[in-house]
Design a protein around this motif. Structure first.
Motif, PDB file in Angstrom:
ATOM      1  N   LEU A 170     -46.409  10.896 -16.328  1.00  0.00           N
ATOM      2  CA  LEU A 170     -47.476  10.892 -17.330  1.00  0.00           C
ATOM      3  C   LEU A 170     -46.951  10.195 -18.569  1.00  0.00           C
ATOM      4  CD1 LEU A 170     -47.868  14.239 -19.248  1.00  0.00           C
ATOM      5  CD2 LEU A 170     -46.005  13.901 -17.637  1.00  0.00           C
ATOM      6  N   LEU A 171     -47.823  10.026 -19.569  1.00  0.00           N
ATOM      7  CA  LEU A 171     -47.431   9.390 -20.824  1.00  0.00           C
ATOM      8  C   LEU A 171     -47.663  10.362 -21.972  1.00  0.00           C
ATOM      9  CD1 LEU A 171     -49.039   5.844 -20.357  1.00  0.00           C
ATOM     10  CD2 LEU A 171     -46.707   6.574 -19.806  1.00  0.00           C
ATOM     11  N   VAL A 172     -46.755  10.332 -22.945  1.00  0.00           N
ATOM     12  CA  VAL A 172     -46.907  11.105 -24.179  1.00  0.00           C
ATOM     13  C   VAL A 172     -47.293  10.115 -25.275  1.00  0.00           C
ATOM     14  CG1 VAL A 172     -45.783  12.600 -25.853  1.00  0.00           C
ATOM     15  CG2 VAL A 172     -45.200  12.799 -23.423  1.00  0.00           C
ATOM     16  N   ASN A 173     -48.528  10.232 -25.753  1.00  0.00           N
ATOM     17  CA  ASN A 173     -49.041   9.366 -26.816  1.00  0.00           C
ATOM     18  C   ASN A 173     -48.762  10.045 -28.144  1.00  0.00           C
ATOM     19  OD1 ASN A 173     -50.448   7.451 -28.303  1.00  0.00           O
ATOM     20  ND2 ASN A 173     -52.422   8.452 -27.969  1.00  0.00           N
ATOM     21  N   GLU A 174     -47.733   9.562 -28.839  1.00  0.00           N
ATOM     22  CA  GLU A 174     -47.260  10.235 -30.043  1.00  0.00           C
ATOM     23  C   GLU A 174     -47.667   9.469 -31.297  1.00  0.00           C
ATOM     24  OE1 GLU A 174     -43.047  11.760 -32.063  1.00  0.00           O
ATOM     25  OE2 GLU A 174     -43.121  11.149 -29.953  1.00  0.00           O
ATOM     26  N   SER A 175     -48.505  10.097 -32.100  1.00  0.00           N
ATOM     27  CA  SER A 175     -48.865   9.564 -33.424  1.00  0.00           C
ATOM     28  C   SER A 175     -49.322   8.117 -33.324  1.00  0.00           C
ATOM     29  CB  SER A 175     -47.670   9.680 -34.388  1.00  0.00           C
ATOM     30  OG  SER A 175     -47.106  10.969 -34.339  1.00  0.00           O
ATOM     31  N   PHE A 176     -50.386   7.888 -32.544  1.00  0.00           N
ATOM     32  CA  PHE A 176     -50.796   6.526 -32.206  1.00  0.00           C
ATOM     33  C   PHE A 176     -50.968   5.639 -33.432  1.00  0.00           C
ATOM     34  CE2 PHE A 176     -54.179   3.410 -31.626  1.00  0.00           C
ATOM     35  CZ  PHE A 176     -53.616   2.628 -30.633  1.00  0.00           C
ATOM     36  N   SER A 177     -51.591   6.162 -34.483  1.00  0.00           N
ATOM     37  CA  SER A 177     -51.873   5.327 -35.658  1.00  0.00           C
ATOM     38  C   SER A 177     -50.607   4.902 -36.387  1.00  0.00           C
ATOM     39  CB  SER A 177     -52.799   6.068 -36.628  1.00  0.00           C
ATOM     40  OG  SER A 177     -52.159   7.231 -37.135  1.00  0.00           O
TER      41      SER A 177
END
Length: 671
Positions: A617-624
């Motif tokens: 899976l992927l961890v989307n961290e603080s995208f902005s």
């Protein structure tokens, strides 16, 4: 004026000292450059000449009398386990393992990579490095970058931090276990009283199949003749694999043993020389396909001092178990009589006798093979094994497991992150093979579907689709599974291995972070036979009330009071830090981390077949807050693309109808 410019340039050259390195980088350098070329080679070949092994040496194919012939330098040949039929390997700079990259903490590392493969793309992942501020250097294809195509070059640039034992490897398909890996060591600067170091890689090996063939056989059925092969098992009854494992290798060298007679083929082995009375640091890296190894040295205790780059309170043991992706640092005190001693990596299979062998040779000892034996564990001399994927050994083995969560960090300086109101996220992730008619590798029943673009650097073109109707509790689907965390969050993740998809233990690796290991929960065992008899009941799998049938895709704590970080028994003051941890079958692992490194981070099982099958899976961290990649960073997409920009000035920018795309037209669908 010209002289001033010259003086400024000279000053800059001194301040930014760049060293082109072949292995070790000077401690005084600011920037260290390396060159890696990936290409195919064959084992047991020196140029165009076949070689063979005999009595620890290598000879050219046409040598008849080895007693009078000069042996070939083993450094000129990739011997692997000495099997005479050449096997295709995929290697960096012509060696297996690839050349070690040894630098000092804080240096800027530049690695220029050339893909000289004729038919395959590649990338390099810098395993254990967090790539803070440069997440596009993490080296995961279609996650942080586009693959490097045949003939192309790509330059990685990153900061050497933290200090410790790491490694680099291809993250493309099965290239890693075909030989595309090497050590990456980051040393302390000006470390006082440093002791001599050795670096070891340890792997399982098949001399008949490349990784792609092995994967297809594991997925679709493993047969010998017309008989189906049954999976091997570990001592607790957990499954290991049907993968045909023939030999173990230390630093790319090992020895094939006839399965009937047990006799070795005489291939050369790796030798580690020590001086009596001195201490030595060994850095060992688990680079294998699948199998865990129990690591020991005849006649010597091992003092474990670090794992995955982070220091531990020292632990003296008879042996420890290392899984693919893990690293251990241990100190060996050369305080035994001058002689030769076997270094052993024993597979933890119960129905096979696979091993890796190397030699510990004291200076002054004869140049011969050891005759030593593995320590005998008795009632009065119990063996302690660290990092077991189970709780017990059978009672008559007189062997005690010490699970990794029972180790302590070397210092109180790095406690687990506290929970702040409104800044806490909690996840339950079940790694396994759930299903009825088919049982694909998955996380929470979601088999990972690779993006078709570089998802982090082309975010407008990437759509995760795990909210579809076919995904969810008691279901199995294919999608690009993503969990979201925000800057400053304390994140607690419980990694599970339960329900009808359990049976295999999984070494799970997180990119971009080292997590705090705060608790492990093991299954229920028979403490006499050591066999697992049931799941740990701290977890409520929900779904089907029959635990043997539930997919465990929507788990939670059995006691709701444990939610919100209130789990009893958490080690928060001195938890060990890791980036790869074994999740035992029937059990769970609780980890914590602080969301302080914006990026899109891969999170996957490091068993190659499980990862290739979709246990990811992927961890989307603080995208902005994710930093922007360089302006000329490569892009990639399907053709025709659902999202693409055409330039009006491009004379070829027409549909078949003849209608020209406008300069800034975006075509996007959510299908």
């Amino acid at each position: 004026m010209a002289s001033c410019i010259f003086a400024i340039q000279a000053i800059l050259m001194v301040v930014t000292k760049i060293v082109l390195c072949k292995g070790n980088c000077s401690e005084s350098a600011t920037v260290c450059e390396f060159y890696l070329e990936l290409d195919h080679k064959l084992t047991m070949m020196m140029g165009n000449d076949l070689v063979f092994v005999n009595n620890g040496h290598i000879y050219k194919y046409d040598v008849i009398n080895t007693s009078t012939a000069s042996p070939i330098d083993p450094n000129e040949v990739i011997t692997a386990d000495g099997w005479e039929d050449p096997r295709l390997v995929t290697v960096f700079n012509g060696t297996m393992p690839g050349p070690p990259i040894i630098v000092y903490e804080g240096q800027t590392v530049i690695v220029r990579v050339k893909n000289s493969l004729r038919s395959e793309a590649t990338t390099i992942h810098w395993h254990g490095l967090h790539q803070r501020g440069r997440p596009w250097m993490d080296g995961v294809p279609f996650v942080t970058q586009c693959p490097i195509l045949p003939g192309q070059t790509f330059t990685y640039e990153f900061l050497a931090e933290p200090k410790g034992t790491f490694w680099y490897h291809s993250h493309m398909g099965g290239q890693r276990t075909m030989g595309a890996f090497g050590a990456l060591i980051i040393r302390n600067r000006r470390e006082e009283n440093a002791i001599r170091e050795y670096v070891m890689t340890l792997q399982d090996w098949n001399h008949d199949w490349d990784s792609e063939v092995a994967y297809m056989k594991v997925i679709h059925g493993m047969y010998e003749g017309r008989k189906k092969v049954q999976p091997s098992m570990s001592i607790d009854g957990a499954l290991l694999s049907m993968f045909k494992f023939q030999s173990g290798l230390f630093n790319g060298r090992g020895r094939y043993h006839d399965p009937v007679t047990g006799k070795g083929n005489g291939a050369p082995l790796e030798v580690f020389e020590v001086e009596q009375g001195q201490a030595y640091m060994f850095r060992i890296i688990g680079v294998g396909t699948l199998y865990p190894f129990r690591m020991s040295v005849d006649g010597h205790d091992l003092t474990i001092v670090a794992s995955d780059g982070f220091d531990l309170e020292s632990e003296v043991v008879e042996s420890f178990i290392i899984n693919p992706g893990e690293r251990f640092d241990f100190i060996l005190y050369a305080d035994k009589p001058v002689s030769n001693y076997w270094i052993r990596g024993l597979s933890i299979e119960t129905n096979s006798n696979h091993s890796a062998e190397a030699i510990l040779r004291y200076n002054g000892a004869p140049i011969e093979e050891p005759i030593t034996s593995k320590r005998s564990c008795t009632k009065d001399n119990i063996c302690v094994v660290v990092n077991c994927p189970h709780l017990y050994y059978p009672l008559h083995d007189y062997t005690k497991c010490k699970t990794f969560d029972k180790l302590k960090a070397a210092t109180y300086k790095y406690p687990a992150p506290d929970i702040e109101s409104g800044k806490f996220k909690e996840f339950f992730l079940n790694f396994g093979f759930p299903g009825t008619n088919s049982t694909p590798a998955s996380v929470n029943g979601r088999t990972f579907e690779k993006p078709t673009v570089s998802a982090m650097t082309q975010p407008q073109e990437f759509h995760s689709s795990c909210d579809r109707a076919e995904c969810g509790e008691e279901k199995v689907c294919s999608c690009s599974y993503v969990i979201n965390i925000d800057d400053g969050d304390t994140v607690q993740i419980t990694l599970l291995n339960m329900g009808n998809g359990k049976g295999y233990s999984h070494p799970v690796h997180l990119h971009g972070h080292a997590f705090h290991l705060v608790k492990m929960g093991y299954g229920q065992y028979n403490d006499t036979t050591a066999k697992i008899i049931g799941d740990n009941l701290d977890i409520n799998c929900r779904g089907n009330p029959d635990r043997s049938m539930t997919f465990c895709n929507n788990a939670t704590w059995a006691n709701n009071n444990w939610l919100g970080g209130n789990v009893p028994g958490l080690e928060l003051e001195r938890p060990p830090r890791k980036d790869t941890i074994i999740v035992p079958t029937g059990g769970y692992v609780v980890i914590r981390l602080k969301a302080d490194n914006p990026g899109l981070w891969n999170f996957h099982c490091h068993v190659e077949f499980h990862n290739l099958g979709g246990m990811q899976l992927l961890v989307n961290e603080s995208f902005s807050l994710i930093p922007k990649p360089p302006s000329d960073f490569p892009t990639c997409w399907n053709f025709p693309s659902n999202y693409h920009t055409k330039t009006e000035a491009n004379d070829n920018g027409f549909h078949e109808s003849g209608k020209r795309y406008s300069k800034h037209s975006y075509f996007c669908t959510n299908s």
